[in-house]
Design an enzyme around this catalytic site. Structure first.
Site, short mmCIF file in Angstrom:
data_model
loop_
_atom_site.label_atom_id
_atom_site.label_comp_id
_atom_site.label_asym_id
_atom_site.label_seq_id
_atom_site.Cartn_x
_atom_site.Cartn_y
_atom_site.Cartn_z
N GLU A 162 5.40 6.63 -9.47
CA GLU A 162 3.99 6.35 -9.14
C GLU A 162 3.56 7.23 -7.97
OE1 GLU A 162 2.75 2.21 -8.89
OE2 GLU A 162 4.54 1.58 -9.98
N HIS A 207 -1.02 1.73 -12.94
CA HIS A 207 -0.44 0.55 -13.57
C HIS A 207 1.03 0.83 -13.87
CE1 HIS A 207 -0.41 -3.20 -15.80
NE2 HIS A 207 0.29 -2.58 -16.72
N GLY A 219 0.78 -1.23 0.00
CA GLY A 219 0.00 0.00 0.00
C GLY A 219 0.82 1.29 0.00
N ASN A 263 1.44 3.23 -2.57
CA ASN A 263 0.68 4.24 -3.32
C ASN A 263 -0.51 4.74 -2.52
OD1 ASN A 263 1.61 4.79 -6.20
ND2 ASN A 263 1.80 2.55 -6.10
N SER A 292 1.25 4.57 -15.45
CA SER A 292 0.06 5.23 -15.98
C SER A 292 -1.04 5.21 -14.94
CB SER A 292 -0.47 4.48 -17.22
OG SER A 292 0.55 4.31 -18.19
N ASN A 319 -7.11 3.62 -11.65
CA ASN A 319 -6.13 2.58 -11.36
C ASN A 319 -4.74 3.11 -11.71
OD1 ASN A 319 -5.07 -0.08 -10.80
ND2 ASN A 319 -4.93 -0.42 -13.01
N ASP A 324 -6.84 -2.73 -17.94
CA ASP A 324 -5.76 -1.75 -18.13
C ASP A 324 -5.89 -0.97 -19.44
OD1 ASP A 324 -4.65 -2.65 -15.73
OD2 ASP A 324 -3.43 -4.17 -16.74
C1 GAR Z 1 2.49 -0.75 -7.81
O1 GAR Z 1 3.67 -0.78 -8.53
C2 GAR Z 1 1.30 -0.70 -8.76
O2 GAR Z 1 1.53 0.05 -9.90
C3 GAR Z 1 1.14 -2.15 -9.10
O3 GAR Z 1 1.35 -2.84 -7.89
C4 GAR Z 1 2.25 -2.09 -7.08
C5 GAR Z 1 1.62 -1.90 -5.72
O4 GAR Z 1 2.52 -1.33 -4.81
N1 GAR Z 1 -0.17 -2.41 -9.64
C6 GAR Z 1 -0.41 -3.33 -10.57
O5 GAR Z 1 0.44 -4.07 -11.04
C7 GAR Z 1 -1.86 -3.41 -11.00
N2 GAR Z 1 -2.02 -4.37 -12.04
P1 GAR Z 1 1.98 -0.63 -3.48
O6 GAR Z 1 1.07 -1.64 -2.77
O7 GAR Z 1 3.22 -0.37 -2.68
O8 GAR Z 1 1.25 0.61 -3.86
#
Ligand code: GAR
Length: 196
Positions: A174, A109, A12, A14, A136, A107, A145
């Site tokens: 991100e 990605h 989590g 992000n 993105s 979302n 996506d």
């Molecule tokens: C992030 O890199 C996000 O972009 C990716 O998972 C990670 C989550 O990290 N999402 C995907 O691949 C969606 N298909 P986080 O839990 O530290 O935010």
């Protein structure tokens, strides 16, 4: 003030950046962090910030995606969100669920969409010999996506990069991109934001 629910599956990072951004003159506030994994580390981090959390384990539902989503929907609807942010939420949502929140679900990605939808984005960028990578933020539609792009950020692929080093460089972007896009989106601005 717009109400935002954030869906996560893991650490989590992000989600935390989104929560931290929603203060002061920001047009939105977080009202819920929910996960398909009761053990997701992000849940405790959200709770520590005073944000209500919910967990609905997808595993007992097996292939019953509708059943899982019906259970997930309960805490989401109770929180009355205006906007839903998927932030490392790793379950594919059914068209029915997506339709319910169409036009108000985002979302993030880890690729420069339309390149590399789905999984293993960094490995695929490295295997292709790409000279740049990125992330993105897009609106969620029934096609995986593939919804309208709301923002993108680019990073270089460097000599000697591994999946891990590239993922870390993209993740740092991100953390800048998603809060910036959410702020604009909450104000009704859907023109794509391009960073840096
Ligand atoms: C992030 O890199 C996000 O972009 C990716 O998972 C990670 C989550 O990290 N999402 C995907 O691949 C969606 N298909 P986080 O839990 O530290 O935010």
């Amino acid at each position: 003030m717009k109400r935002v629910a954030v869906l996560i599956s893991g650490g989590g990072s992000n989600m935390l950046r989104l929560l931290e951004s929603m203060e002061g003159d920001h047009p939105a506030r977080a009202v819920l962090v929910a996960s398909n994994d009761p053990a997701a580390a992000g849940l405790a981090k959200a709770a520590a910030k005073g944000i209500p959390t919910a967990a609905v384990d997808h595993r007992p539902f097996g292939r019953d995606r509708e059943g899982f989503e019906a259970a997930l929907l309960r805490p989401i609807l109770a929180a009355e969100p205006d906007i839903i942010c998927l932030a490392g939420f790793m379950r594919v949502l059914t068209p029915g669920f997506v339709r319910r929140f169409e036009g108000r679900m985002l979302n993030i990605h880890p690729s420069l969409l339309p390149k590399y939808p789905g999984l293993h984005t960094h490995a695929r960028a490295l295997a292709a010999g790409d000279s740049e990578a990125g992330c993105s933020v897009h609106e969620v539609t029934a096609d995986l996506d593939a919804g309208p792009i709301l923002g993108q950020a680019r990073v270089p692929v460097l000599e000697g990069d591994s999946e891990e080093t590239l993922a870390a460089r993209v993740l740092a972007m991100e953390h800048r991109l998603y809060p910036a896009v959410l702020r604009r989106y909450a104000q009704g601005d859907r023109t794509p934001l391009m960073l840096p």
